[in-house]
Design a protein around this motif. Structure first.
Motif, PDB file in Angstrom:
ATOM      1  N   GLU A 150       0.329   4.107   8.690  1.00 16.39           N
ATOM      2  CA  GLU A 150       0.562   2.809   8.709  1.00 16.39           C
ATOM      3  C   GLU A 150      -0.491   2.287   8.710  1.00 16.39           C
ATOM      4  OE1 GLU A 150       2.238  -0.321   7.433  1.00 16.39           O
ATOM      5  OE2 GLU A 150       3.118   1.510   7.689  1.00 16.39           O
TER       6      GLU A 150
ATOM      7  N   GLU B 109      -7.398   0.988   5.938  1.00 18.27           N
ATOM      8  CA  GLU B 109      -8.361   0.563   4.341  1.00 18.27           C
ATOM      9  C   GLU B 109      -8.142  -0.494   3.320  1.00 18.27           C
ATOM     10  OE1 GLU B 109      -5.486   4.197   2.683  1.00 18.27           O
ATOM     11  OE2 GLU B 109      -7.388   5.742   3.969  1.00 18.27           O
ATOM     12  N   ARG B 110      -6.822  -1.208   3.439  1.00 18.30           N
ATOM     13  CA  ARG B 110      -6.852  -2.413   3.049  1.00 18.30           C
ATOM     14  C   ARG B 110      -7.667  -3.817   3.494  1.00 18.30           C
ATOM     15  NH1 ARG B 110      -1.694  -6.283   3.256  1.00 18.30           N
ATOM     16  NH2 ARG B 110      -2.095  -7.578   1.770  1.00 18.30           N
TER      17      ARG B 110
ATOM     18  N   ARG C 198      -4.095   3.391   9.245  1.00 15.73           N
ATOM     19  CA  ARG C 198      -4.650   3.638   8.466  1.00 15.73           C
ATOM     20  C   ARG C 198      -4.454   2.976   6.652  1.00 15.73           C
ATOM     21  NH1 ARG C 198      -7.468   8.317   7.596  1.00 15.73           N
ATOM     22  NH2 ARG C 198      -6.815   9.257   9.320  1.00 15.73           N
ATOM     23  N   ARG C 199      -3.114   2.736   6.104  1.00 12.05           N
ATOM     24  CA  ARG C 199      -3.497   2.285   4.626  1.00 12.05           C
ATOM     25  C   ARG C 199      -3.784   0.827   5.198  1.00 12.05           C
ATOM     26  NH1 ARG C 199       1.674   5.415   4.331  1.00 12.05           N
ATOM     27  NH2 ARG C 199       2.788   4.026   5.803  1.00 12.05           N
TER      28      ARG C 199
ATOM     29  N   ARG D  38       3.349  -5.951   6.717  1.00  9.47           N
ATOM     30  CA  ARG D  38       2.980  -5.920   5.386  1.00  9.47           C
ATOM     31  C   ARG D  38       2.277  -6.566   4.139  1.00  9.47           C
ATOM     32  NH1 ARG D  38       6.574  -0.868   4.965  1.00  9.47           N
ATOM     33  NH2 ARG D  38       5.692   0.829   6.268  1.00  9.47           N
TER      34      ARG D  38
END
Length: 146
Positions: free
Chosen positions: A83, A89-90, A85-86, A20
């Motif tokens: 997770e 997207e970023r 997906r995030r 992350r």
């Protein structure tokens, strides 16, 4: 790979926490490898159209047989979890700022350009280095070496 083994649940959590904090492309690459269960060559074969429908991240990734090892069988369809997906997207938001999101463009781009300035996909050896670097860092975290 000799000496390789599956990650334990606690190692998976450490890996997710660590990635992350890294750049968007590498986070998306490692997340795709971890959560889709595809071979690295299959992850690198993904295009933007496999994960993006033009307005949002798809619910599932469907990889046709021509992208799978051996090139035969049925289409492999895997759901995209929160997770991943995030991470996607970023990464795709960042990509959209710099260039278009054509459905046939490789999902994971190299910073290097090909002839005529064309964007090149990331190579297998670089993808393996990115993943290995994250796994080594998790191992160091787990054993208190960092």
């Amino acid at each position: 790979m000799a000496g390789s083994r599956p990650l334990t649940p606690s190692e998976e959590r450490l890996l997710v926490r660590r990635i992350r904090r890294i750049n968007a492309r590498d986070r998306a690459l490692i997340s795709a490898q971890l959560f889709l269960g595809f071979r690295i060559s299959e992850v690198l074969a993904l295009t933007i159209g496999h994960v993006w429908d033009g307005s949002r991240i798809r619910a599932r990734v469907a990889l046709p047989p021509r992208f799978l090892k051996g090139g035969y069988g049925t289409t492999r369809t895997i759901p995209i979890g929160p997770e991943l997906r995030r991470a996607l997207e970023r990464y795709l938001q960042q990509r959209a700022r710099h260039d278009g999101l054509g459905p046939n463009a490789p999902l994971f781009l190299s910073p290097r350009r090909g002839p005529g300035g064309a964007q090149k996909p990331i190579c297998l050896s670089m993808a393996e280095k990115i993943i290995k670097r994250a796994l080594v860092a998790v191992c160091a975290d787990r054993h208190g070496l960092s």
